[in-house]
Write an enzyme that holds these catalytic residues in place. Structure first.
Site, mmCIF file in Angstrom:
data_model
loop_
_atom_site.group_PDB
_atom_site.id
_atom_site.type_symbol
_atom_site.label_atom_id
_atom_site.label_comp_id
_atom_site.label_asym_id
_atom_site.label_seq_id
_atom_site.Cartn_x
_atom_site.Cartn_y
_atom_site.Cartn_z
ATOM 1 N N SER A 1 -4.783 -74.952 -4.324
ATOM 2 C CA SER A 1 -3.977 -75.643 -3.523
ATOM 3 C C SER A 1 -2.501 -75.871 -4.448
ATOM 4 O O SER A 1 -1.935 -77.006 -4.106
ATOM 5 C CB SER A 1 -4.516 -76.878 -3.074
ATOM 6 O OG SER A 1 -5.737 -76.712 -2.366
ATOM 7 N N GLY B 1 -7.936 -73.684 -1.473
ATOM 8 C CA GLY B 1 -7.983 -73.808 0.005
ATOM 9 C C GLY B 1 -8.366 -74.866 0.421
ATOM 10 O O GLY B 1 -8.781 -75.057 1.815
ATOM 11 N N ASN C 1 -2.256 -64.467 -4.855
ATOM 12 C CA ASN C 1 -3.755 -63.624 -4.518
ATOM 13 C C ASN C 1 -3.677 -63.831 -3.043
ATOM 14 O O ASN C 1 -3.935 -64.878 -2.330
ATOM 15 C CB ASN C 1 -4.852 -64.319 -5.019
ATOM 16 C CG ASN C 1 -6.311 -64.009 -4.555
ATOM 17 O OD1 ASN C 1 -6.393 -63.000 -4.094
ATOM 18 N ND2 ASN C 1 -7.326 -64.593 -4.909
ATOM 19 N N TRP C 2 -3.324 -62.887 -2.359
ATOM 20 C CA TRP C 2 -3.213 -62.639 -0.930
ATOM 21 C C TRP C 2 -4.888 -62.935 -0.399
ATOM 22 O O TRP C 2 -5.110 -62.960 1.088
ATOM 23 C CB TRP C 2 -2.689 -61.409 -0.309
ATOM 24 C CG TRP C 2 -1.325 -61.148 -0.622
ATOM 25 C CD1 TRP C 2 -0.478 -62.022 -1.339
ATOM 26 C CD2 TRP C 2 -0.513 -60.024 -0.317
ATOM 27 N NE1 TRP C 2 0.853 -61.550 -1.249
ATOM 28 C CE2 TRP C 2 0.865 -60.448 -0.671
ATOM 29 C CE3 TRP C 2 -0.876 -58.915 0.496
ATOM 30 C CZ2 TRP C 2 1.663 -59.617 -0.486
ATOM 31 C CZ3 TRP C 2 0.370 -57.841 0.394
ATOM 32 C CH2 TRP C 2 1.576 -58.118 0.144
ATOM 33 N N LYS C 3 -5.801 -62.469 -1.078
ATOM 34 C CA LYS C 3 -6.967 -62.676 -0.779
ATOM 35 C C LYS C 3 -7.270 -61.466 0.560
ATOM 36 O O LYS C 3 -6.435 -60.518 0.404
ATOM 37 C CB LYS C 3 -7.775 -63.811 -0.073
ATOM 38 C CG LYS C 3 -7.573 -64.853 -1.286
ATOM 39 C CD LYS C 3 -8.088 -66.303 -1.157
ATOM 40 C CE LYS C 3 -7.797 -66.967 -2.516
ATOM 41 N NZ LYS C 3 -8.790 -68.432 -2.174
ATOM 42 N N GLU D 1 -14.543 -66.752 -5.492
ATOM 43 C CA GLU D 1 -15.104 -66.124 -4.330
ATOM 44 C C GLU D 1 -15.958 -65.064 -4.688
ATOM 45 O O GLU D 1 -17.265 -64.608 -3.864
ATOM 46 C CB GLU D 1 -14.070 -65.823 -3.427
ATOM 47 C CG GLU D 1 -13.463 -67.067 -2.391
ATOM 48 C CD GLU D 1 -11.919 -67.114 -2.459
ATOM 49 O OE1 GLU D 1 -11.517 -65.960 -2.138
ATOM 50 O OE2 GLU D 1 -11.442 -68.236 -2.108
ATOM 51 N N GLY E 1 -3.049 -68.989 -3.732
ATOM 52 C CA GLY E 1 -3.678 -68.411 -2.762
ATOM 53 C C GLY E 1 -2.786 -68.441 -1.484
ATOM 54 O O GLY E 1 -1.928 -67.779 -1.032
ATOM 55 N N GLY E 2 -3.146 -69.493 -0.406
ATOM 56 C CA GLY E 2 -2.436 -69.509 0.836
ATOM 57 C C GLY E 2 -1.000 -69.632 0.779
ATOM 58 O O GLY E 2 -0.226 -69.069 1.512
ATOM 59 N N GLU F 1 -9.345 -72.505 -12.053
ATOM 60 C CA GLU F 1 -9.627 -72.604 -10.555
ATOM 61 C C GLU F 1 -10.612 -73.473 -10.187
ATOM 62 O O GLU F 1 -11.565 -73.089 -10.059
ATOM 63 C CB GLU F 1 -9.424 -71.209 -9.951
ATOM 64 C CG GLU F 1 -8.234 -70.476 -9.880
ATOM 65 C CD GLU F 1 -7.924 -69.577 -8.793
ATOM 66 O OE1 GLU F 1 -6.900 -69.516 -8.303
ATOM 67 O OE2 GLU F 1 -8.832 -69.014 -8.281
ATOM 68 N N HIS G 1 -12.722 -64.004 -9.792
ATOM 69 C CA HIS G 1 -12.397 -65.103 -8.829
ATOM 70 C C HIS G 1 -13.823 -65.874 -8.326
ATOM 71 O O HIS G 1 -14.873 -65.339 -8.063
ATOM 72 C CB HIS G 1 -11.830 -64.473 -7.824
ATOM 73 C CG HIS G 1 -11.098 -65.511 -6.946
ATOM 74 N ND1 HIS G 1 -11.802 -66.225 -5.885
ATOM 75 C CD2 HIS G 1 -9.987 -65.946 -6.910
ATOM 76 C CE1 HIS G 1 -10.932 -67.144 -5.458
ATOM 77 N NE2 HIS G 1 -9.769 -67.068 -6.044
HETATM 78 P P1 13P Z 1 -5.239 -71.623 -2.613
HETATM 79 O O1 13P Z 1 -4.025 -71.652 -3.381
HETATM 80 O O2 13P Z 1 -5.277 -71.110 -1.172
HETATM 81 O O3 13P Z 1 -6.084 -72.873 -2.949
HETATM 82 O O4 13P Z 1 -6.160 -70.567 -3.359
HETATM 83 C C1 13P Z 1 -6.174 -70.618 -4.864
HETATM 84 C C2 13P Z 1 -6.982 -69.208 -5.305
HETATM 85 O O5 13P Z 1 -8.140 -69.018 -5.063
HETATM 86 C C3 13P Z 1 -6.280 -68.222 -5.627
HETATM 87 O O6 13P Z 1 -6.812 -67.223 -6.289
#
Ligand code: 13P
Length: 251
Positions: free
Chosen positions: A212, A173, A9-11, A97, A233-234, A167, A95
């Site tokens: 993470s 993050g 997930n590149w966000k 967010e 994510g990251g 999640e 998600h």
């Molecule tokens: P991180 O891997 O950066 O913690 O993000 C997880 C995430 O929200 C994937 O959708």
């Protein structure tokens, strides 16, 4: 044995030239396929680029959200059919967010889940509790409410073509990963709750862990009985890290 899935997930990260480097590296390293399934969820403007660069590889792609509506006067929104037009297989729904920053409720997630499935996309439904909720010992109630809202709207059969991602908000993050056992406990809870409605289907549903995930902890997480891969994510923005996580899921 359920097949594993690793989805990035590149966000709201990326750009044409950075994406090109990343996607070309991924195509080269894992594009021929492996023991698991792989996907990347790109921002809307880059779906065409993602399609061009991943077409013909074993890496699927998807969107990060979608409109609950099929079409109409909804300025700024993107429908499931539009995502399908650009070859998306997946779309992330609910998600944390989207829930915390854009006011999406359990019911919003439910109608988006149905809209995605109707267009032939595989929704990746995100569930997760905040730190306050975990410390208040209401994790299971929170997860149950998030899951039940979708089951009631889509029917348990709607999960035949869906993926779930656990999640925990406090692990996203933050560099603070759930321990494999903490994650496993919630994954088992989710599967058991679905099994009350359809035991066979519950055994087949892929439940990903997100929060993470890094090359250093992926194998241990993916080794747990009910963890069927990850939503990353990251680490999905760094080719070498994402590839290492995909390889951990291949085992
Ligand atoms: P991180 O891997 O950066 O913690 O993000 C997880 C995430 O929200 C994937 O959708």
């Amino acid at each position: 044995m359920r097949r594993k899935l690793v989805a990035g997930n590149w966000k709201m990260h990326g750009g044409l030239s950075r994406n090109r480097d990343l996607l070309q590296s991924l195509a080269q390293a894992i594009g021929a396929g492996g023991g698991a399934d792989y996907a990347v969820c790109a921002p809307f403007p880059y779906l065409a680029q993602t399609q061009t660069l991943l077409n013909g590889t074993a890496i699927a792609w998807g969107g990060q959200t979608l409109s609950e509506h099929a079409e109409g006067a909804y300025t700024g929104e993107v429908s499931a059919a539009m995502l399908a037009d650009f070859g998306c297989r997946y779309v992330i729904v609910g998600h944390s967010e989207r829930r915390s920053l854009y006011g999406e409720s359990n019911q919003t997630a439910a109608v988006k889940f149905v809209a995605a499935a109707r267009a032939g996309l595989t929704p990746i439904l995100c569930l997760g509790e905040t730190l306050e909720q975990r410390e208040g010992n209401v994790t299971e109630q929170v997860i149950a409410a998030q899951l039940d809202a979708v089951v009631e709207t889509a029917g348990v059969s709607g999960f035949a073509g869906a993926v779930i991602a656990y999640e925990p908000v406090w692990a996203i993050g933050t560099g603070r990963t759930a321990t494999p056992q903490q994650a496993q406990d919630v994954h088992a809870f989710i599967r058991a709750r679905l099994a009350r409605r359809d035991a066979a289907l519950a055994q087949r549903v892929q439940i990903l862990y997100g929060g993470s995930v890094k090359p250093q902890n992926a194998a241990e997480l993916f080794g747990m009985a009910d963890i069927d891969g990850g939503l990353i994510g990251g680490a999905s923005l760094v080719a070498q890290d994402f590839v290492a996580i995909c390889r951990a899921a291949d085992q």
